[in-house]
Design a protein around this motif. Structure first.
Motif, PDB file in Angstrom:
ATOM      1  N   TYR A 198      -0.779  12.106  -6.957  1.00  0.00           N
ATOM      2  CA  TYR A 198      -0.672  10.660  -6.750  1.00  0.00           C
ATOM      3  C   TYR A 198       0.786  10.253  -6.560  1.00  0.00           C
ATOM      4  O   TYR A 198       1.667  10.675  -7.320  1.00  0.00           O
ATOM      5  CB  TYR A 198      -1.240   9.901  -7.939  1.00  0.00           C
ATOM      6  CG  TYR A 198      -2.715  10.105  -8.166  1.00  0.00           C
ATOM      7  CD1 TYR A 198      -3.177  11.120  -8.998  1.00  0.00           C
ATOM      8  CD2 TYR A 198      -3.652   9.283  -7.546  1.00  0.00           C
ATOM      9  CE1 TYR A 198      -4.538  11.306  -9.213  1.00  0.00           C
ATOM     10  CE2 TYR A 198      -5.009   9.456  -7.758  1.00  0.00           C
ATOM     11  CZ  TYR A 198      -5.446  10.477  -8.591  1.00  0.00           C
ATOM     12  OH  TYR A 198      -6.797  10.650  -8.804  1.00  0.00           O
TER      13      TYR A 198
ATOM     14  N   CYS B 288       4.377  10.275   1.255  1.00  0.00           N
ATOM     15  CA  CYS B 288       3.803   9.012   0.790  1.00  0.00           C
ATOM     16  C   CYS B 288       4.624   7.879   1.381  1.00  0.00           C
ATOM     17  O   CYS B 288       5.828   7.779   1.119  1.00  0.00           O
ATOM     18  CB  CYS B 288       3.812   8.941  -0.726  1.00  0.00           C
ATOM     19  SG  CYS B 288       3.357   7.325  -1.400  1.00  0.00           S
TER      20      CYS B 288
ATOM     21  N   GLN C 281       0.840  -1.200   0.000  1.00  0.00           N
ATOM     22  CA  GLN C 281       0.000   0.000   0.000  1.00  0.00           C
ATOM     23  C   GLN C 281       0.866   1.238   0.000  1.00  0.00           C
ATOM     24  O   GLN C 281       1.930   1.271   0.632  1.00  0.00           O
ATOM     25  CB  GLN C 281      -0.888   0.021   1.251  1.00  0.00           C
ATOM     26  CG  GLN C 281      -2.116  -0.860   1.175  1.00  0.00           C
ATOM     27  CD  GLN C 281      -3.058  -0.588   2.332  1.00  0.00           C
ATOM     28  OE1 GLN C 281      -2.629  -0.444   3.472  1.00  0.00           O
ATOM     29  NE2 GLN C 281      -4.338  -0.536   2.048  1.00  0.00           N
TER      30      GLN C 281
ATOM     31  N   VAL D  44       0.332   5.218   0.972  1.00  0.00           N
ATOM     32  CA  VAL D  44      -0.604   6.117   1.645  1.00  0.00           C
ATOM     33  C   VAL D  44      -0.028   7.523   1.635  1.00  0.00           C
ATOM     34  O   VAL D  44       1.057   7.768   2.182  1.00  0.00           O
ATOM     35  CB  VAL D  44      -0.876   5.663   3.086  1.00  0.00           C
ATOM     36  CG1 VAL D  44      -1.831   6.642   3.768  1.00  0.00           C
ATOM     37  CG2 VAL D  44      -1.464   4.255   3.097  1.00  0.00           C
ATOM     38  N   GLU D  45      -0.771   8.437   1.011  1.00  0.00           N
ATOM     39  CA  GLU D  45      -0.340   9.827   0.896  1.00  0.00           C
ATOM     40  C   GLU D  45      -0.968  10.675   1.990  1.00  0.00           C
ATOM     41  O   GLU D  45      -2.039  10.359   2.507  1.00  0.00           O
ATOM     42  CB  GLU D  45      -0.738  10.409  -0.464  1.00  0.00           C
ATOM     43  CG  GLU D  45      -0.138   9.694  -1.649  1.00  0.00           C
ATOM     44  CD  GLU D  45      -1.177   9.288  -2.652  1.00  0.00           C
ATOM     45  OE1 GLU D  45      -0.840   9.173  -3.847  1.00  0.00           O
ATOM     46  OE2 GLU D  45      -2.335   9.078  -2.257  1.00  0.00           O
TER      47      GLU D  45
ATOM     48  N   TYR E  23       2.976   0.605  -8.239  1.00  0.00           N
ATOM     49  CA  TYR E  23       1.897   0.814  -7.279  1.00  0.00           C
ATOM     50  C   TYR E  23       1.548   2.295  -7.238  1.00  0.00           C
ATOM     51  O   TYR E  23       2.415   3.164  -7.454  1.00  0.00           O
ATOM     52  CB  TYR E  23       2.302   0.337  -5.883  1.00  0.00           C
ATOM     53  CG  TYR E  23       2.439  -1.154  -5.768  1.00  0.00           C
ATOM     54  CD1 TYR E  23       3.644  -1.770  -6.066  1.00  0.00           C
ATOM     55  CD2 TYR E  23       1.364  -1.944  -5.374  1.00  0.00           C
ATOM     56  CE1 TYR E  23       3.787  -3.146  -5.969  1.00  0.00           C
ATOM     57  CE2 TYR E  23       1.493  -3.324  -5.271  1.00  0.00           C
ATOM     58  CZ  TYR E  23       2.702  -3.914  -5.571  1.00  0.00           C
ATOM     59  OH  TYR E  23       2.835  -5.279  -5.483  1.00  0.00           O
ATOM     60  N   TRP E  24       0.294   2.578  -6.940  1.00  0.00           N
ATOM     61  CA  TRP E  24      -0.208   3.953  -6.861  1.00  0.00           C
ATOM     62  C   TRP E  24      -0.904   4.188  -5.536  1.00  0.00           C
ATOM     63  O   TRP E  24      -1.564   3.286  -5.003  1.00  0.00           O
ATOM     64  CB  TRP E  24      -1.196   4.229  -7.987  1.00  0.00           C
ATOM     65  CG  TRP E  24      -0.582   4.235  -9.346  1.00  0.00           C
ATOM     66  CD1 TRP E  24      -0.425   3.176 -10.180  1.00  0.00           C
ATOM     67  CD2 TRP E  24      -0.020   5.371 -10.020  1.00  0.00           C
ATOM     68  NE1 TRP E  24       0.201   3.577 -11.336  1.00  0.00           N
ATOM     69  CE2 TRP E  24       0.457   4.925 -11.268  1.00  0.00           C
ATOM     70  CE3 TRP E  24       0.126   6.718  -9.699  1.00  0.00           C
ATOM     71  CZ2 TRP E  24       1.064   5.773 -12.190  1.00  0.00           C
ATOM     72  CZ3 TRP E  24       0.732   7.558 -10.618  1.00  0.00           C
ATOM     73  CH2 TRP E  24       1.191   7.085 -11.843  1.00  0.00           C
ATOM     74  N   GLY E  25      -0.761   5.405  -5.031  1.00  0.00           N
ATOM     75  CA  GLY E  25      -1.524   5.808  -3.880  1.00  0.00           C
ATOM     76  C   GLY E  25      -2.926   6.227  -4.280  1.00  0.00           C
ATOM     77  O   GLY E  25      -3.267   6.256  -5.465  1.00  0.00           O
ATOM     78  N   GLN E  26      -3.722   6.579  -3.278  1.00  0.00           N
ATOM     79  CA  GLN E  26      -5.123   6.914  -3.526  1.00  0.00           C
ATOM     80  C   GLN E  26      -5.301   8.362  -3.981  1.00  0.00           C
ATOM     81  O   GLN E  26      -6.367   8.727  -4.461  1.00  0.00           O
ATOM     82  CB  GLN E  26      -5.948   6.662  -2.257  1.00  0.00           C
ATOM     83  CG  GLN E  26      -5.884   7.754  -1.205  1.00  0.00           C
ATOM     84  CD  GLN E  26      -4.579   7.775  -0.423  1.00  0.00           C
ATOM     85  OE1 GLN E  26      -3.702   6.922  -0.602  1.00  0.00           O
ATOM     86  NE2 GLN E  26      -4.443   8.751   0.464  1.00  0.00           N
ATOM     87  N   GLY E  27      -4.276   9.164  -3.828  1.00  0.00           N
ATOM     88  CA  GLY E  27      -4.335  10.560  -4.247  1.00  0.00           C
ATOM     89  C   GLY E  27      -4.657  11.494  -3.092  1.00  0.00           C
ATOM     90  O   GLY E  27      -5.385  11.131  -2.167  1.00  0.00           O
ATOM     91  N   THR E  28      -4.093  12.687  -3.161  1.00  0.00           N
ATOM     92  CA  THR E  28      -4.383  13.725  -2.179  1.00  0.00           C
ATOM     93  C   THR E  28      -4.587  15.051  -2.923  1.00  0.00           C
ATOM     94  O   THR E  28      -3.823  15.376  -3.836  1.00  0.00           O
ATOM     95  CB  THR E  28      -3.259  13.828  -1.129  1.00  0.00           C
ATOM     96  OG1 THR E  28      -3.633  14.776  -0.120  1.00  0.00           O
ATOM     97  CG2 THR E  28      -1.935  14.244  -1.737  1.00  0.00           C
TER      98      THR E  28
END
Length: 121
Positions: free
Chosen positions: A94, A22, A3, A5-6, A110-115
């Motif tokens: 991201y 992140c 995972q 996480v940002e 992998y990518w974070g969920q974005g902020t």
């Protein structure tokens, strides 16, 4: 599972600063390139900055001199310091990382969920 996480987005006035973080967690044997991308409404996702495990960085002209990417390899964390922010920097940011879950597994993106970062007066 891995995972990203940002954190650190928000609302800031033009000329202000924000710092994004992140953190990668889970089954991680090695992280190579880490980076930040952004996507504004009705626009394609675009590169903001990348950094290798050795610390080499890359920026597009739109953010060069204003944004700084850094990473803490011991914490599996990448940062983005954004200074002299402009309204056109408004976007969802991201986090991206290329990670091997084991020493013999292939690299996977992998990518974070974005902020959300909003620059407005």
């Amino acid at each position: 599972q891995v995972q990203l996480v940002e954190s650190g987005g928000g609302l800031v006035q033009p000329g202000g600063s924000l710092r994004l973080s992140c953190a990668a967690s889970g089954s991680i044997a090695r992280i190579t390139i880490m980076g930040w991308y952004r996507q504004a409404p009705e626009k394609q996702r675009e590169l903001v900055a990348t950094i290798t495990s050795g610390g080499s960085t890359n920026y597009p002209d739109a953010v060069k001199g204003r944004f700084t990417i850094s990473r803490d390899n011991a914490k599996n964390t990448v940062y983005l310091q954004m200074n002299s922010l402009k309204p056109e920097d408004t976007a969802v940011y991201y986090c991206n990382a290329y990670i091997r879950s084991t020493l013999t597994s292939p690299l996977r993106a992998y990518w974070g969920q974005g902020t959300q970062a909003t620059v407005s007066s």
